[in-house]
Design an enzyme around this catalytic site. Structure first.
Site, short mmCIF file in Angstrom:
data_model
loop_
_atom_site.label_atom_id
_atom_site.label_comp_id
_atom_site.label_asym_id
_atom_site.label_seq_id
_atom_site.Cartn_x
_atom_site.Cartn_y
_atom_site.Cartn_z
N ASP A 126 0.83 -1.24 0.05
CA ASP A 126 0.02 0.19 -0.01
C ASP A 126 0.78 1.18 -0.05
OD1 ASP A 126 -2.41 -1.41 0.07
OD2 ASP A 126 -2.70 -1.41 2.26
N ASP A 155 -6.90 -1.41 -4.77
CA ASP A 155 -7.95 -1.04 -3.75
C ASP A 155 -8.93 0.15 -4.39
OD1 ASP A 155 -6.84 -2.68 -2.04
OD2 ASP A 155 -5.54 -1.14 -1.05
#
Length: 186
Positions: A126, A155
């Protein structure tokens, strides 16, 4: 190739694009930014590019679970679910073009993160970190959050395409309801 088959296959371009963009951006982050460090900031601290790993799912849920359970819950089960989604996608002839593209975007995001879960033992990469103005006074304050949870391209695709899918289903339901009311009125 039949038009129906072509119409069903074409949106998988988005699946492939999402996976490629997701994996390229994650590879760049892994190459240029050491884990758990900041790469750069944009507009002060509004947007930060950082390198963190997530062993769980949304909001790091399940990150403390035993490794075997995490692998099963966050790799095998999502692969099965995505397989079911793809099967339903091909069997259903009632999805609109927007719904087909949205489903393929969600599938691309799902596979982007599954690739990380399988091939990156440290967890899903991330790197997009936003300051969410007003988050301090929102219900998320209960979680002691001052920033939105860090996320990635996969995401983003899941969220944006998921919202598009829900909105398109709601629009379809409203249209069908209006058409039914008009037929009953005649």
């Amino acid at each position: 190739m039949e038009k129906d088959t072509k119409d069903k296959l074409l949106p998988f371009i988005l699946t492939v694009v999402v996976i490629i963009l997701d994996q390229i951006t994650k590879a760049l982050i892994c190459h240029y930014i050491p884990i758990n460090t900041f790469g750069t900031q944009v507009l002060g601290d509004f947007l930060q590019i950082i390198h963190v790993r997530n062993n769980g799912v949304a909001f790091s849920f399940g990150s403390t679970w035993p490794d075997g359970l995490r692998r099963l819950a966050f790799s095998v089960i999502p692969i099965v679910v995505l397989g079911i989604v793809i099967r339903i996608y091909f069997k259903n002839n009632d999805f609109t073009k927007v719904q087909r593209w949205a489903i393929c975007g969600v599938v691309g995001g799902g596979f982007g993160n599954i690739i990380d879960r399988v091939f990156r033992p440290a967890g899903v990469v991330d790197f997009i970190d936003f300051k969410w103005f007003g988050i301090e006074s929102s219900p998320l304050r209960l979680f002691q959050m001052t920033r939105w949870p860090t996320f990635n391209v996969a995401d983003s695709a899941v969220v944006v395409c998921g919202i598009m899918l829900v909105i398109s289903f709601l629009i379809s339901i409203i249209k069908e309801s209006k058409q039914k009311s008009q037929k009953e009125a005649e």
